[in-house]
Design a protein around this motif. Structure first.
Motif: not given
Length: 193
Positions: A28-34, A147-148
């Motif tokens: 899930n959460n594809p924005a986590a790496d950013d 979200d991280a």
């Protein structure tokens, strides 16, 4: 939200092995790496302490096992290590909690007078949640920007299956509602720092 001047950012298990979709399944959460990268950048720019945690799996065939390429940190994390003006620590572990790794995270935090932790990384419902629970039990003020973090779907007993999003929500509710940690967003953490 107030983030202490000496709050430690604990970056949990952001390793290449978690990119092996055939092993883990859907995340899930594809924005986590950013978001993780943004937190590391903010901490390093402010000269705050950063702890990088690496899981050295003892399970044969694990993408996180020692000596395997997947054991290494993801490139964006590796590129940032050693770049900050503040204290930095590498903790290795073979269990879920960063407090049960080497060197002793709790001893390092106590010696530095650190009472607040911001936890980011992989997996939300495994090593991030376990470290947050232990941190809360040990008396630290724990903040988890949800979200991280990210996780993967999982099957449990009785054929029950939960998606990555369901597991992340359950972790957030348990941590926040149970008083182990304050669950927030990356934006809130960055604004509070």
């Amino acid at each position: 939200m107030d983030i202490a001047e000496n709050a430690a950012l604990v970056v949990v298990d952001v390793q290449k092995g978690f990119e092996e979709v055939d092993f883990w399944g859907t995340r899930n959460n594809p924005a986590a790496d950013d978001n993780i990268a943004a937190l590391i950048d903010a901490w390093q720019s402010a000269g705050r302490p950063v702890v990088f945690v690496r899981h050295d799996s003892v399970q044969a065939g694990s993408p996180l096992r020692e000596g395997y390429e997947g054991n290494g940190f993801k490139e964006y994390v590796e590129q940032r290590r050693g770049k900050g003006g503040g204290a930095e620590l590498l903790v290795t572990k073979s269990v879920n909690s960063a407090f049960l790794g080497a060197p002793d995270l709790g001893a390092w935090l106590r010696a530095a007078g650190i009472g607040q932790l911001v936890l980011a990384g992989i997996q939300t419902n495994m090593c991030v949640e376990t470290t947050a629970r232990m941190g809360g039990n040990l008396g630290y003020e724990v903040v988890v920007p949800l979200d991280a973090t990210y996780t993967f779907g999982l099957e449990g007993p009785f054929g029950w299956r939960q998606s990555a999003d369901e597991l992340a929500r359950a972790s957030a509710v348990s941590l926040h509602g149970g008083g182990f940690a304050r669950v927030v967003t990356t934006e809130e953490v960055l604004a509070g720092g």
